[in-house]
Scaffold this active site. Sequence first.
Site, mmCIF file in Angstrom:
data_model
loop_
_atom_site.group_PDB
_atom_site.id
_atom_site.type_symbol
_atom_site.label_atom_id
_atom_site.label_comp_id
_atom_site.label_asym_id
_atom_site.label_seq_id
_atom_site.Cartn_x
_atom_site.Cartn_y
_atom_site.Cartn_z
ATOM 1 N N PRO A 122 0.653 -1.189 0.031
ATOM 2 C CA PRO A 122 -0.084 -0.106 0.142
ATOM 3 C C PRO A 122 0.820 1.368 -0.010
ATOM 4 O O PRO A 122 1.819 1.534 0.743
ATOM 5 C CB PRO A 122 -0.738 -0.244 1.232
ATOM 6 N N GLU A 123 0.305 2.198 -0.724
ATOM 7 C CA GLU A 123 0.954 3.469 -0.755
ATOM 8 C C GLU A 123 -0.253 4.521 -0.218
ATOM 9 O O GLU A 123 -1.348 3.944 0.158
ATOM 10 C CB GLU A 123 1.306 4.032 -2.193
#
Length: 275
Positions: A2-3
């Site tokens: 995840p960003e």
Amino acid sequence: MPELPEVETIAASLRNGKQGQPSLLGMPVQAAQVLWARTLAGIEPDSFITRITGQIIQNVHRRGKFLIIPLSSDTLLVHLRMSGDLLIERQDHPLDKHHRLVLEIPQGWRIAFNDARKFGRAWLVAEPQSVLGALGPEPLEDDLTVDRFFSMLRGKRRQLKPLLLDQKFIAGLGNIYTDESLNLARLHPLLNSEQVSFDQAALLLDSIRSVLQEGIRRQGASIDWVYRGGDFQNYFRVYQRTGLGCLSCGTPVQRLSVGQRGTHICPSCQVLPGH
DNA sequence: ACGAGCGCCTGTCGGC
DNA sequence: TGCCGACAGGCGCTCG
């Protein structure tokens, strides 16, 4: 995995609930299980369990790639790193072998921290700034003006890509959104930050914001076996498009290695000056 | 101050 | 089929 856009999507779904899944707001943590002790940063499993049990979830939000969950007296912070995910599921559902942390909440629900690669971390602290204090500015906040971003860039002598990945410089960008932003701004990942003009800085900030906002709008990207439900992967300009045509000019996308990270560019649009 | 290399982990994929 | 290396959305550490 995840960003910023993926973490934002997860935070919103935990906060607001979604189809077949409750909001966490106001829920007490009734019990906790630690299935992989090293998931906890700076606290032993026994202390964690004792301390979190009975605390009520006040909110769920995001700073950079951190999930922030303020409780009655402490704050639970979660960083998903490469393969982590926070799931809401029924307590009678069998425990997945990649579950590292489980928090039981009312009405038969539980929160599960699932993380195949075990890089993810959770903190339980009185003062969230002790963990978040060093983070750089939020790219989508108004206090990051073009003037400020330009002087931040000029104040460093670093290759653009590793600089944008540095969470102390700016918070929330990872490998995907950095490659996408640099391509949209037509800047080479190895360009030195002190050589960026004001106009290029303005375009880069604009590109970062538009890529992140589109990522959020599409609920993040889902790649490989780590699936999250977003569909931004169908709109990548360069990331994992090696050999396919650049969306602007048709030149095949090139893959190179920058700071030991796979990096994708259009060699026609993103030219390093003097090369 | 900066970049390279490596460790932390498990899983997938392609080549032989 | 099995084995083996490369690679993976992150980050902290050491070393020049």
